[in-house]
Scaffold this active site. Sequence first.
Site, mmCIF file in Angstrom:
data_model
loop_
_atom_site.group_PDB
_atom_site.id
_atom_site.type_symbol
_atom_site.label_atom_id
_atom_site.label_comp_id
_atom_site.label_asym_id
_atom_site.label_seq_id
_atom_site.Cartn_x
_atom_site.Cartn_y
_atom_site.Cartn_z
ATOM 1 N N ARG A 715 50.247 4.618 15.976
ATOM 2 C CA ARG A 715 50.094 4.471 17.434
ATOM 3 C C ARG A 715 51.322 3.859 18.104
ATOM 4 O O ARG A 715 51.457 3.883 19.322
ATOM 5 C CB ARG A 715 48.875 3.594 17.739
ATOM 6 C CG ARG A 715 49.075 2.156 17.336
ATOM 7 C CD ARG A 715 47.975 1.203 17.736
ATOM 8 N NE ARG A 715 48.391 -0.160 17.495
ATOM 9 C CZ ARG A 715 48.359 -0.757 16.321
ATOM 10 N NH1 ARG A 715 47.903 -0.104 15.267
ATOM 11 N NH2 ARG A 715 48.765 -1.992 16.187
ATOM 12 N N LEU A 716 52.227 3.271 17.296
ATOM 13 C CA LEU A 716 53.348 2.547 17.885
ATOM 14 C C LEU A 716 54.397 3.516 18.404
ATOM 15 O O LEU A 716 54.605 4.584 17.832
ATOM 16 C CB LEU A 716 54.014 1.643 16.834
ATOM 17 C CG LEU A 716 53.087 0.685 16.083
ATOM 18 C CD1 LEU A 716 53.876 -0.072 15.025
ATOM 19 C CD2 LEU A 716 52.426 -0.279 17.046
ATOM 20 N N CYS A 717 55.076 3.120 19.431
ATOM 21 C CA CYS A 717 56.185 3.941 19.915
ATOM 22 C C CYS A 717 57.428 3.575 19.125
ATOM 23 O O CYS A 717 58.387 3.015 19.656
ATOM 24 C CB CYS A 717 56.406 3.699 21.407
ATOM 25 S SG CYS A 717 55.464 4.836 22.417
ATOM 26 N N MET A 718 57.364 3.851 17.824
ATOM 27 C CA MET A 718 58.496 3.589 16.936
ATOM 28 C C MET A 718 58.714 4.866 16.121
ATOM 29 O O MET A 718 57.754 5.411 15.567
ATOM 30 C CB MET A 718 58.198 2.426 15.971
ATOM 31 C CG MET A 718 57.821 1.127 16.648
ATOM 32 S SD MET A 718 59.199 0.422 17.583
ATOM 33 C CE MET A 718 60.232 -0.172 16.281
#
Lengths: 758, 218
Positions: A715-718
């Site tokens: 879910r992370l914007c990484m």
Amino acid sequence: MPAQIRIYVSGLYCGGNPQPGVGIVRSLRAAFPSSKIVGVEYSNRVSGIHWEGLDDVWLQRPWDELDLDIYAERVRELVGGGALWISGSDLEAMWLASIFPEGHPNLLAPPMQALKRITKPEVLGAKELPVKIPTFISTDHSDWDLHAFCRQHNWRVWLKGPYYDAARTPSWDVFEAARNALSKVWATQRLFLQAHVSGYEESVMLSAYKGELLGAVSMRKRDITPEGKTWAGDVTEVPDEFLVPLRRMVKALNWTGGGELEMVRDAAGELWLLEMNPRFPAWVHGATLAGHNLPALLVQAATGAIPKPSIAHGEEFTRVVLEVPVRKDFPLPPLPEPFAGAVGHSMKHPSGLPALAERLQESNPHMLEVIGDGDGTEQVAKIPETMMQDLGSYDFAQVQTPEFLFMESTAASLFKRASERAHRLSTNEVQVITGYSIKTNPDARLIKLALDNGFLAECISLAEAQKALEVGFRPDQVILNGPGKWWPEGLMPTEQMHAVFCDSVADLDRCVAALASGEMKSKHVGIRIRTPNIRSRFGIPLDSPATFAKLVEAVKRLPTDTAFGVHFHMASANVGVAQWWHLFESILKWCRAIEKLTERDIEMLDMGGGWFPDDVHDGDEDKFAKAVETARAVLPNVRQIASEPGKAMAQPSMALAMRVLEIQEHEDDYVEAVVDGSIAELPMYFFYPHRMLRQCGETGEWQPLKRGKTHLMGRLCMEHDIVAANVQLPEGTRAGDLLIFCDAGGYDRSMSYVFGRG
Amino acid sequence: MYLAGAEKRQDLIEREAERRSCSAKWQHFPFSTLSHHGEACCDIAREWLLAMDFAQLNGGDLLSGPRWMRQKYKWGPTAWPIHWCDAVERDTLDCGAHAAIAHEAFRARGVTSYPAQFVQQYSPDATEQWQKKWSEDDVSCHWIDDGVIYHEGVALLTGEDEVKLWDASAGWWINPRQQPHGYGSLLAVRIHAEGQFGVGDGFRWGEHRIKPGAWHEF
């Protein structure tokens, strides 16, 4: 006057990993000076087409654009018209065998049945030869099993393609990347992992016609390129013990053409067969220079023409780099433009051999399957019964994902088994006791299980020691070790601890002082030894006699009323199981030397660190029992062995539940599924595979995730937040479905961090 | 006069025979051994060396050559006698020291090894370089004889009577199929062992039979 012999020779690539074509041409030219030799190639970038010994060049379009039907017809006309064809390329030989399944008198390459019998890694056709096959596993197996194979073989393994190419895979992330790359290049998921064999490489080259062995020579590599390819070698006769079964093998395979058996001779003198190539090797002319012109024998057998005698110039050959003029009819093509932003020009496989592999695969998917233990059906890792029971105890409607799930019965059973095993391994002279590494998961429920099952608490800080005491451990059940164990100040137990292990000579001196002042009390005080041959930042180094001498002097300063111990930890999951056992033996030798030089008895051994759960819980108990025996034999004063299996206790004890947020379907069945879990909860994703399940939204059934073309995006914007690559979500998976990542209770849990939660 | 002339002639014949024998110069030359002070300094050095050798095996075969030693200790002039404590601390050791510690390491692994002496052919250019280097360090050049050198290694017993020859200074096994002439080739070997090997024929090294305790010229 006999008609001029016409010979077509392919495989003229002359880069760092050369094909044999030019060597074959040189040998044939020496034997049949008036023959017409035509070079066959599929790219004008292949420098061998400019070799002066070629009378002509028959250049085809690269394999990715070549019309195979038309080309096959042309080849049929050629060999039907009396020309000979010697293939210098494995894949071309396979393609030719598909056109001429039963062979052709003028096609000097093996028939299809023979090729099927030499498919690597098992090389069934070579069963009678006095060689062993290095252990291997098909990548059809689950990732769980593949990881186990790598651990068992100390990560000294090679991932190999079905035709050629091999990548050393010293860690899981490298393995995953190599598997992706090889699968793409060779258009198949059917690869295999093979254990490395250390030794010296040697080969046997053979020449045969219609099942009759015409000649064979042995070559040992005497100098190699950075890629490990032959640069120089010595050539000798093949010994009878090899030659006799080789002759039988050639007969059984009805072999025609050149061939090469690539082998490694280990330190004990055993030969290990790596593969058999259906063509002459690139060093073929080196053998000719030594008086063994095998291509000439082949042409002689096919035509009856008498070759000029081979002159032996000596047993050894080497290579040099030569510049040759470019043929006027084949001017050099321009160098391709580098990809924008990339470094260098991608020039591999100019003739498009991978495309041929893909086309062969498409035309006949079963033509050259990797024979072995896989049947093409991917096996899924087994989920232990206790884990399924634990999952059954949760009401997932109430679980706010992502959420770690405590696998209560799994954990209870693991701690109980470990405790029982320690009890079984104990003898009247030596107590074996298990240590629970608090850092692997400081969850109070696990610490309590450790306490209840008679474990010691292994702590790397006073904060951890405090946590153990809070759960109920007594100070005399606590082991303190590591470079930062005195942090934070003010939490030192006032009562006697079980053991303290020092990470440096300075640390040992501080301990001696603390013992003298009464600031610290410990039944055992010892040292942690830094493994001298595997990089580690922990423990006292032994890499020079001077540091060893300092250690010896420091140990002598320990008060005689304090028992002395030695601590050795190295992550077996990282270095491999066999390597860990070697380290154990090695450490015992260091211990014996320390005992002898300091005249201090070693009364406690603390060993372990970073075991993969299966290697401990399902490992060979005899091995552990023998280790206890060995320790006792080498160090007769040892009274206690603390075995600390590291993450093996914690890892299976928790799972991570997450839900699918969105499914994005792309071209070629590639799917990206976004999940609410992330690498913040699964920081160990890159280091080992997790067993994964999906709960069917309709039936509630648990379905294991197989390998496929789906990436699970966190879910992370990484950019690197991908929690699983190359999995297959079961049919019908949709947003909201529950996924379970098992095996998340070790460092995944303890090193998870809060990120992207606002 | 007649007798004196005969003696002189006999002497010339013997000298000529010696000249033809590449190992003659080192006929009575002992193999190298490290000295021990009989104190903790040498005990520590020896224990360290042997434990380190086992560690460096990395789980490999006990018959593997201890190549790590050559990585740690470069080859160069060494003044003799040398003690354990001195040898293990140095950056550079000569072939005698390399061979001596390799021999000890093999023995500690539990495999049978014997000191081995070699005569090798190089070139006057090479030996001139070595002569200069050794002289600058004020170390004896007894091992150099024109284009031929004396060298040391280890013979490792790998079967009932089969040996492999480890060149500890090079970090490789000497090739038993090599030609007995040319740059770097082995001209003669003497393996220091007692007993009957190969029913009296000596050790088997490739196609060769080498009797223990005597120079064997190829």
